[in-house]
Design a protein around this motif. Structure first.
Motif, PDB file in Angstrom:
ATOM      1  N   LEU A  78       0.831  -1.207   0.000  1.00 51.83           N
ATOM      2  CA  LEU A  78       0.000   0.000   0.000  1.00 51.83           C
ATOM      3  C   LEU A  78       0.865   1.257   0.000  1.00 51.83           C
ATOM      4  N   PRO A  79       0.493   2.247  -0.808  1.00 52.40           N
ATOM      5  CA  PRO A  79       1.265   3.488  -0.807  1.00 52.40           C
ATOM      6  C   PRO A  79       1.181   4.182   0.561  1.00 52.40           C
ATOM      7  N   PHE A  80       2.271   4.738   0.980  1.00 51.82           N
ATOM      8  CA  PHE A  80       2.403   5.543   2.201  1.00 51.82           C
ATOM      9  C   PHE A  80       2.315   4.751   3.504  1.00 51.82           C
ATOM     10  N   VAL A  81       1.492   3.723   3.598  1.00 51.60           N
ATOM     11  CA  VAL A  81       1.318   3.013   4.873  1.00 51.60           C
ATOM     12  C   VAL A  81       1.788   1.564   4.833  1.00 51.60           C
ATOM     13  N   GLY A  82       2.138   1.055   3.667  1.00 48.02           N
ATOM     14  CA  GLY A  82       2.554  -0.333   3.551  1.00 48.02           C
ATOM     15  C   GLY A  82       3.760  -0.657   4.408  1.00 48.02           C
ATOM     16  N   TRP A  83       4.702   0.258   4.452  1.00 49.59           N
ATOM     17  CA  TRP A  83       5.903   0.026   5.263  1.00 49.59           C
ATOM     18  C   TRP A  83       5.563  -0.066   6.743  1.00 49.59           C
ATOM     19  N   ILE A  84       4.518   0.640   7.170  1.00 51.41           N
ATOM     20  CA  ILE A  84       4.098   0.568   8.578  1.00 51.41           C
ATOM     21  C   ILE A  84       3.583  -0.836   8.889  1.00 51.41           C
ATOM     22  N   PHE A  85       2.751  -1.382   7.987  1.00 59.19           N
ATOM     23  CA  PHE A  85       2.268  -2.751   8.176  1.00 59.19           C
ATOM     24  C   PHE A  85       3.428  -3.749   8.142  1.00 59.19           C
ATOM     25  N   GLY A  86       4.408  -3.504   7.291  1.00 58.76           N
ATOM     26  CA  GLY A  86       5.587  -4.362   7.238  1.00 58.76           C
ATOM     27  C   GLY A  86       6.351  -4.353   8.556  1.00 58.76           C
ATOM     28  N   LEU A  87       6.528  -3.166   9.137  1.00 54.62           N
ATOM     29  CA  LEU A  87       7.211  -3.068  10.428  1.00 54.62           C
ATOM     30  C   LEU A  87       6.406  -3.730  11.539  1.00 54.62           C
ATOM     31  N   ILE A  88       5.100  -3.539  11.511  1.00 56.02           N
ATOM     32  CA  ILE A  88       4.241  -4.195  12.514  1.00 56.02           C
ATOM     33  C   ILE A  88       4.365  -5.710  12.383  1.00 56.02           C
ATOM     34  N   SER A  89       4.366  -6.197  11.149  1.00 55.73           N
ATOM     35  CA  SER A  89       4.481  -7.632  10.915  1.00 55.73           C
ATOM     36  C   SER A  89       5.811  -8.175  11.429  1.00 55.73           C
ATOM     37  N   ILE A  90       6.883  -7.457  11.164  1.00 55.81           N
ATOM     38  CA  ILE A  90       8.207  -7.877  11.644  1.00 55.81           C
ATOM     39  C   ILE A  90       8.260  -7.827  13.164  1.00 55.81           C
ATOM     40  N   LEU A  91       7.663  -6.818  13.752  1.00 55.20           N
ATOM     41  CA  LEU A  91       7.634  -6.707  15.206  1.00 55.20           C
ATOM     42  C   LEU A  91       6.851  -7.866  15.825  1.00 55.20           C
ATOM     43  N   ILE A  92       5.696  -8.183  15.252  1.00 54.79           N
ATOM     44  CA  ILE A  92       4.895  -9.313  15.745  1.00 54.79           C
ATOM     45  C   ILE A  92       5.702 -10.607  15.622  1.00 54.79           C
ATOM     46  N   CYS A  93       6.384 -10.774  14.494  1.00 55.06           N
ATOM     47  CA  CYS A  93       7.165 -11.991  14.265  1.00 55.06           C
ATOM     48  C   CYS A  93       8.324 -12.106  15.251  1.00 55.06           C
ATOM     49  N   SER A  94       8.898 -10.986  15.633  1.00 55.84           N
ATOM     50  CA  SER A  94      10.023 -11.055  16.571  1.00 55.84           C
ATOM     51  C   SER A  94       9.585 -11.552  17.945  1.00 55.84           C
ATOM     52  N   PHE A  95       8.302 -11.401  18.269  1.00 57.34           N
ATOM     53  CA  PHE A  95       7.799 -11.882  19.556  1.00 57.34           C
ATOM     54  C   PHE A  95       7.116 -13.249  19.459  1.00 57.34           C
ATOM     55  N   THR A  96       6.387 -13.489  18.363  1.00 63.65           N
ATOM     56  CA  THR A  96       5.566 -14.698  18.278  1.00 63.65           C
ATOM     57  C   THR A  96       6.066 -15.734  17.280  1.00 63.65           C
ATOM     58  N   GLY A  97       6.929 -15.329  16.349  1.00 56.81           N
ATOM     59  CA  GLY A  97       7.385 -16.254  15.318  1.00 56.81           C
ATOM     60  C   GLY A  97       6.456 -16.341  14.120  1.00 56.81           C
ATOM     61  N   ARG A  98       5.373 -15.575  14.129  1.00 58.41           N
ATOM     62  CA  ARG A  98       4.434 -15.545  13.006  1.00 58.41           C
ATOM     63  C   ARG A  98       4.230 -14.104  12.566  1.00 58.41           C
ATOM     64  N   MET A  99       4.131 -13.914  11.250  1.00 55.01           N
ATOM     65  CA  MET A  99       3.905 -12.575  10.723  1.00 55.01           C
ATOM     66  C   MET A  99       2.408 -12.309  10.617  1.00 55.01           C
ATOM     67  N   LEU A 100       2.081 -11.071  10.340  1.00 55.99           N
ATOM     68  CA  LEU A 100       0.691 -10.648  10.247  1.00 55.99           C
ATOM     69  C   LEU A 100      -0.077 -11.487   9.237  1.00 55.99           C
TER      70      LEU A 100
END
Length: 139
Positions: free
Chosen positions: A97-119
């Motif tokens: 997504l333009p402008f906000v896609g990178w935010i979702f990517g960072l959220i996904s990486i952050l979730i994965c760093s704690f749970t081992g699963r991405m968004l």
């Protein structure tokens, strides 16, 4: 250990983006004379189709996952593996997504760093496991 797993996940995803998304965008612009937004959408469609076909027909591996020795395990209790894989892959479009896609990517990486699963794993009811851990999952 979780950091190396996260690195493998991100690198496998980048390999798939470079192998499918980027060439489709470039070819769409060069040969179809598409504007960037149209080429971007065609690239996303190609990326989703590539992932669904390979995950359902190649034992849960795309080229990036094969290089990273990872497997996508889709919930077997659900009747249609291709449909569930499709949902998983379509949800990856939020990263484009333009402008906000990178935010979702960072959220996904952050979730994965704690749970081992991405968004997209949560939304697509799937898990990605390393080849060495696959034996433990099958037991």
């Amino acid at each position: 250990m979780r950091f190396k797993y996260l690195q493998l996940r991100v690198l496998a995803g980048l390999i798939d983006v470079i192998v499918v998304y980027v060439p489709v965008v470039v070819l769409s612009i060069l040969f179809l004379r598409a504007n960037f937004r149209t080429a971007d959408i065609l690239g996303q469609i190609g990326f989703v189709v590539y992932n669904v076909i390979l995950i359902t027909s190649n034992q849960g591996q795309t080229l990036g996952k094969k290089i990273g020795r990872e497997y996508v395990l889709v919930n077997d209790e659900l009747p249609n593996k291709a449909l569930i894989s499709g949902i998983r892959e379509v949800t990856k479009a939020i990263y484009f997504l333009p402008f906000v896609g990178w935010i979702f990517g960072l959220i996904s990486i952050l979730i994965c760093s704690f749970t081992g699963r991405m968004l997209h794993d949560y939304l697509g009811n799937s898990t990605v496991v390393l080849e060495k851990d696959l034996i433990n999952v099958e037991k």
